[in-house]
Design a protein around this motif. Sequence first.
Motif, PDB file in Angstrom:
ATOM      1  N   TYR A   1       0.838  -1.194   0.000  1.00 40.89           N
ATOM      2  CA  TYR A   1       0.000   0.000   0.000  1.00 40.89           C
ATOM      3  C   TYR A   1       0.875   1.247   0.000  1.00 40.89           C
ATOM      4  CZ  TYR A   1      -3.512  -3.371   1.602  1.00 40.89           C
ATOM      5  OH  TYR A   1      -4.340  -4.463   1.717  1.00 40.89           O
ATOM      6  N   PRO A   2       0.399   2.327  -0.620  1.00 38.52           N
ATOM      7  CA  PRO A   2       1.174   3.578  -0.590  1.00 38.52           C
ATOM      8  C   PRO A   2       0.993   4.304   0.742  1.00 38.52           C
ATOM      9  CG  PRO A   2      -0.874   3.922  -1.777  1.00 38.52           C
ATOM     10  CD  PRO A   2      -0.831   2.453  -1.427  1.00 38.52           C
ATOM     11  N   ARG A   3       1.925   5.185   1.060  1.00 39.89           N
ATOM     12  CA  ARG A   3       1.662   6.159   2.113  1.00 39.89           C
ATOM     13  C   ARG A   3       0.582   7.111   1.594  1.00 39.89           C
ATOM     14  NH1 ARG A   3       7.489   6.348   1.909  1.00 39.89           N
ATOM     15  NH2 ARG A   3       8.388   5.130   3.631  1.00 39.89           N
ATOM     16  N   PHE A   4      -0.237   7.624   2.499  1.00 45.24           N
ATOM     17  CA  PHE A   4      -1.347   8.471   2.065  1.00 45.24           C
ATOM     18  C   PHE A   4      -0.949   9.926   1.861  1.00 45.24           C
ATOM     19  CE2 PHE A   4      -5.170   5.872   3.873  1.00 45.24           C
ATOM     20  CZ  PHE A   4      -4.920   4.881   2.954  1.00 45.24           C
TER      21      PHE A   4
ATOM     22  N   GLY B   1       1.428  17.848  -5.205  1.00 44.25           N
ATOM     23  CA  GLY B   1       0.975  18.695  -6.299  1.00 44.25           C
ATOM     24  C   GLY B   1       0.059  17.997  -7.281  1.00 44.25           C
ATOM     25  N   HIS B   2       0.240  16.692  -7.451  1.00 41.07           N
ATOM     26  CA  HIS B   2      -0.559  15.928  -8.418  1.00 41.07           C
ATOM     27  C   HIS B   2      -0.862  14.563  -7.807  1.00 41.07           C
ATOM     28  CE1 HIS B   2      -2.182  14.700 -12.258  1.00 41.07           C
ATOM     29  NE2 HIS B   2      -1.321  13.687 -12.332  1.00 41.07           N
ATOM     30  N   PRO B   3      -1.807  14.497  -6.861  1.00 37.08           N
ATOM     31  CA  PRO B   3      -2.030  13.257  -6.117  1.00 37.08           C
ATOM     32  C   PRO B   3      -2.648  12.150  -6.962  1.00 37.08           C
ATOM     33  CG  PRO B   3      -3.642  14.919  -5.492  1.00 37.08           C
ATOM     34  CD  PRO B   3      -2.638  15.610  -6.365  1.00 37.08           C
ATOM     35  N   TRP B   4      -2.192  10.936  -6.686  1.00 37.76           N
ATOM     36  CA  TRP B   4      -2.769   9.738  -7.285  1.00 37.76           C
ATOM     37  C   TRP B   4      -3.680   9.025  -6.300  1.00 37.76           C
ATOM     38  CZ3 TRP B   4       2.260   7.186  -9.601  1.00 37.76           C
ATOM     39  CH2 TRP B   4       2.708   7.939 -10.709  1.00 37.76           C
ATOM     40  N   LEU B   5      -4.016   9.685  -5.211  1.00 29.78           N
ATOM     41  CA  LEU B   5      -4.908   9.129  -4.201  1.00 29.78           C
ATOM     42  C   LEU B   5      -6.013  10.131  -3.915  1.00 29.78           C
ATOM     43  CD1 LEU B   5      -2.115   7.895  -1.810  1.00 29.78           C
ATOM     44  CD2 LEU B   5      -3.884   6.372  -2.670  1.00 29.78           C
TER      45      LEU B   5
ATOM     46  N   TYR C   1      -9.552   7.712   0.021  1.00 27.36           N
ATOM     47  CA  TYR C   1      -8.289   7.053   0.362  1.00 27.36           C
ATOM     48  C   TYR C   1      -7.985   5.841  -0.522  1.00 27.36           C
ATOM     49  CZ  TYR C   1      -8.736  10.204   4.259  1.00 27.36           C
ATOM     50  OH  TYR C   1      -8.901  11.337   5.011  1.00 27.36           O
ATOM     51  N   HIS C   2      -8.361   5.955  -1.761  1.00 29.19           N
ATOM     52  CA  HIS C   2      -8.042   4.921  -2.746  1.00 29.19           C
ATOM     53  C   HIS C   2      -7.319   5.560  -3.937  1.00 29.19           C
ATOM     54  CE1 HIS C   2     -11.149   2.661  -0.547  1.00 29.19           C
ATOM     55  NE2 HIS C   2     -10.524   1.590  -1.025  1.00 29.19           N
ATOM     56  N   PRO C   3      -6.558   4.768  -4.693  1.00 26.35           N
ATOM     57  CA  PRO C   3      -5.871   5.303  -5.864  1.00 26.35           C
ATOM     58  C   PRO C   3      -6.841   5.768  -6.947  1.00 26.35           C
ATOM     59  CG  PRO C   3      -4.877   3.236  -5.167  1.00 26.35           C
ATOM     60  CD  PRO C   3      -6.155   3.380  -4.400  1.00 26.35           C
ATOM     61  N   THR C   4      -6.477   6.825  -7.601  1.00 28.38           N
ATOM     62  CA  THR C   4      -7.189   7.278  -8.784  1.00 28.38           C
ATOM     63  C   THR C   4      -6.863   6.347  -9.955  1.00 28.38           C
ATOM     64  OG1 THR C   4      -5.353   8.678  -9.479  1.00 28.38           O
ATOM     65  CG2 THR C   4      -6.996   9.667  -8.005  1.00 28.38           C
ATOM     66  N   ALA C   5      -7.481   6.595 -11.088  1.00 31.85           N
ATOM     67  CA  ALA C   5      -7.144   5.811 -12.283  1.00 31.85           C
ATOM     68  C   ALA C   5      -5.660   5.938 -12.610  1.00 31.85           C
ATOM     69  CB  ALA C   5      -8.002   6.267 -13.460  1.00 31.85           C
ATOM     70  N   GLU C   6      -5.095   7.132 -12.428  1.00 32.20           N
ATOM     71  CA  GLU C   6      -3.669   7.315 -12.696  1.00 32.20           C
ATOM     72  C   GLU C   6      -2.818   6.575 -11.674  1.00 32.20           C
ATOM     73  OE1 GLU C   6      -0.655  10.882 -14.149  1.00 32.20           O
ATOM     74  OE2 GLU C   6      -2.591  11.397 -13.249  1.00 32.20           O
ATOM     75  N   GLY C   7      -3.291   6.508 -10.439  1.00 33.36           N
ATOM     76  CA  GLY C   7      -2.573   5.720  -9.439  1.00 33.36           C
ATOM     77  C   GLY C   7      -2.512   4.254  -9.812  1.00 33.36           C
TER      78      GLY C   7
ATOM     79  N   SER D   1      -2.744   3.070 -13.060  1.00 36.30           N
ATOM     80  CA  SER D   1      -1.985   2.873 -14.301  1.00 36.30           C
ATOM     81  C   SER D   1      -0.512   3.244 -14.170  1.00 36.30           C
ATOM     82  CB  SER D   1      -2.616   3.685 -15.437  1.00 36.30           C
ATOM     83  OG  SER D   1      -2.524   5.079 -15.189  1.00 36.30           O
ATOM     84  N   SER D   2      -0.206   4.235 -13.322  1.00 34.57           N
ATOM     85  CA  SER D   2       1.172   4.713 -13.230  1.00 34.57           C
ATOM     86  C   SER D   2       1.857   4.318 -11.931  1.00 34.57           C
ATOM     87  CB  SER D   2       1.203   6.246 -13.357  1.00 34.57           C
ATOM     88  OG  SER D   2       0.696   6.654 -14.613  1.00 34.57           O
ATOM     89  N   GLY D   3       1.068   3.888 -10.937  1.00 32.95           N
ATOM     90  CA  GLY D   3       1.632   3.453  -9.670  1.00 32.95           C
ATOM     91  C   GLY D   3       1.677   1.939  -9.550  1.00 32.95           C
ATOM     92  N   TYR D   4       0.514   1.317  -9.583  1.00 34.59           N
ATOM     93  CA  TYR D   4       0.438  -0.139  -9.396  1.00 34.59           C
ATOM     94  C   TYR D   4       0.833  -0.938 -10.631  1.00 34.59           C
ATOM     95  CZ  TYR D   4      -1.385  -0.345  -4.669  1.00 34.59           C
ATOM     96  OH  TYR D   4      -1.499  -0.284  -3.300  1.00 34.59           O
ATOM     97  N   LEU D   5       0.364  -0.517 -11.802  1.00 35.37           N
ATOM     98  CA  LEU D   5       0.619  -1.317 -13.005  1.00 35.37           C
ATOM     99  C   LEU D   5       2.103  -1.532 -13.294  1.00 35.37           C
ATOM    100  CD1 LEU D   5      -0.408  -2.821 -15.488  1.00 35.37           C
ATOM    101  CD2 LEU D   5      -0.537  -0.607 -16.675  1.00 35.37           C
ATOM    102  N   PRO D   6       2.957  -0.501 -13.245  1.00 30.68           N
ATOM    103  CA  PRO D   6       4.374  -0.755 -13.526  1.00 30.68           C
ATOM    104  C   PRO D   6       5.019  -1.725 -12.535  1.00 30.68           C
ATOM    105  CG  PRO D   6       3.898   1.589 -13.686  1.00 30.68           C
ATOM    106  CD  PRO D   6       2.690   0.949 -13.084  1.00 30.68           C
ATOM    107  N   GLU D   7       4.636  -1.632 -11.257  1.00 25.30           N
ATOM    108  CA  GLU D   7       5.211  -2.533 -10.268  1.00 25.30           C
ATOM    109  C   GLU D   7       4.786  -3.972 -10.530  1.00 25.30           C
ATOM    110  OE1 GLU D   7       7.467  -1.964  -8.012  1.00 25.30           O
ATOM    111  OE2 GLU D   7       7.577   0.163  -8.485  1.00 25.30           O
ATOM    112  N   PHE D   8       3.521  -4.160 -10.839  1.00 26.21           N
ATOM    113  CA  PHE D   8       3.060  -5.526 -11.135  1.00 26.21           C
ATOM    114  C   PHE D   8       3.688  -6.057 -12.412  1.00 26.21           C
ATOM    115  CE2 PHE D   8      -0.165  -8.391 -13.081  1.00 26.21           C
ATOM    116  CZ  PHE D   8       0.108  -9.480 -12.252  1.00 26.21           C
ATOM    117  N   THR D   9       3.751  -5.219 -13.427  1.00 26.23           N
ATOM    118  CA  THR D   9       4.317  -5.641 -14.699  1.00 26.23           C
ATOM    119  C   THR D   9       5.768  -6.104 -14.536  1.00 26.23           C
ATOM    120  OG1 THR D   9       2.855  -4.157 -15.921  1.00 26.23           O
ATOM    121  CG2 THR D   9       4.826  -4.929 -17.071  1.00 26.23           C
ATOM    122  N   ALA D  10       6.530  -5.356 -13.755  1.00 28.22           N
ATOM    123  CA  ALA D  10       7.930  -5.721 -13.553  1.00 28.22           C
ATOM    124  C   ALA D  10       8.061  -7.080 -12.877  1.00 28.22           C
ATOM    125  CB  ALA D  10       8.629  -4.649 -12.718  1.00 28.22           C
ATOM    126  N   ALA D  11       7.143  -7.379 -11.981  1.00 28.63           N
ATOM    127  CA  ALA D  11       7.215  -8.645 -11.235  1.00 28.63           C
ATOM    128  C   ALA D  11       6.624  -9.816 -12.019  1.00 28.63           C
ATOM    129  CB  ALA D  11       6.489  -8.508  -9.902  1.00 28.63           C
ATOM    130  N   ALA D  12       5.750  -9.518 -12.961  1.00 28.80           N
ATOM    131  CA  ALA D  12       5.033 -10.583 -13.683  1.00 28.80           C
ATOM    132  C   ALA D  12       5.824 -11.127 -14.861  1.00 28.80           C
ATOM    133  CB  ALA D  12       3.685 -10.052 -14.181  1.00 28.80           C
TER     134      ALA D  12
END
Length: 265
Positions: free
Chosen positions: A171-174, A230-234, A245-251, A253-264
């Motif tokens: 989970y991200p810090r808020f 300045g540009h929150p993803w939450l 307190y949940h990720p936006t669509a950008e959170g 696509s740009s936060g979770y997706l790259p991390e999962f992709t790298a691990a998958a």
Amino acid sequence: MRFTRLVAAACALPLAAAATLLGTSAADATGSAYAALGDSYSAGVGAGDYAGSSGGCRRSTKAYPQLWAAAHAPSSFAFTACDGATTTDVINNQLGPLSQSTSLVSITAGADDAGFASVMTTCVLSSDTVCLNRIAQAEDYFRGTLQSRLDHVYSVIRAKAPAARVVVLGYPRFYQLNGSCRAGMSEAKRSAVNRAADEVDSVIARRAADHGFTFRDVRRAFAPHEICGGHPWLHSVTVPLGDSYHPTAEGQSSGYLPEFTAAAR
């Protein structure tokens, strides 16, 4: 994490472009049998565009599992993550698609076990002292009971999908401390909420490693994009209430997706 009662109490990247930026191609995972499990952070609560068929689980077409599956065309894709799911809910309601042929699993789970929605409600409505005491209770839970609950759900996942690569995301810090927010919770509360996120991530990372799973830490990706940045993803407290307190669509696509992709890979 479910935050529907919080305010009531108180008062994408395009898929092809994302694949290009991440340096992946659909061929990387062709043939994978993928199952996406977990709570609201995997369901995509906060990202919008919820599938009507998912009902109260609020699974979004902009959630990182959906984005990954669309970009990589796995041989099968089971999306069972659900808003508010605890580790027990994952075991009881989400593991049906797992089998010996499952090759990839993703999961976020743990925060709802500790009642993190209740933590945030307390911190929004109460004094610094009450908030910090409630957070301390949650941290004790993370260090104690949550470890055995994670061990249980991870063991069941491994038993049902013995050949799968299992990717556990944190989970991200808020909050960005000393950021742009001029109202809302105090800095003491924000700092304590961030500390709780660090605590639960540390516990999840240790338990995942002990089960031979891959842990992906999203805190660095979200660090410039927390609430009060300045540009929150939450989302902060918002309407609809459950998106708070949940990720936006950008959170996603740009936060979770790259991390999962790298691990998958």
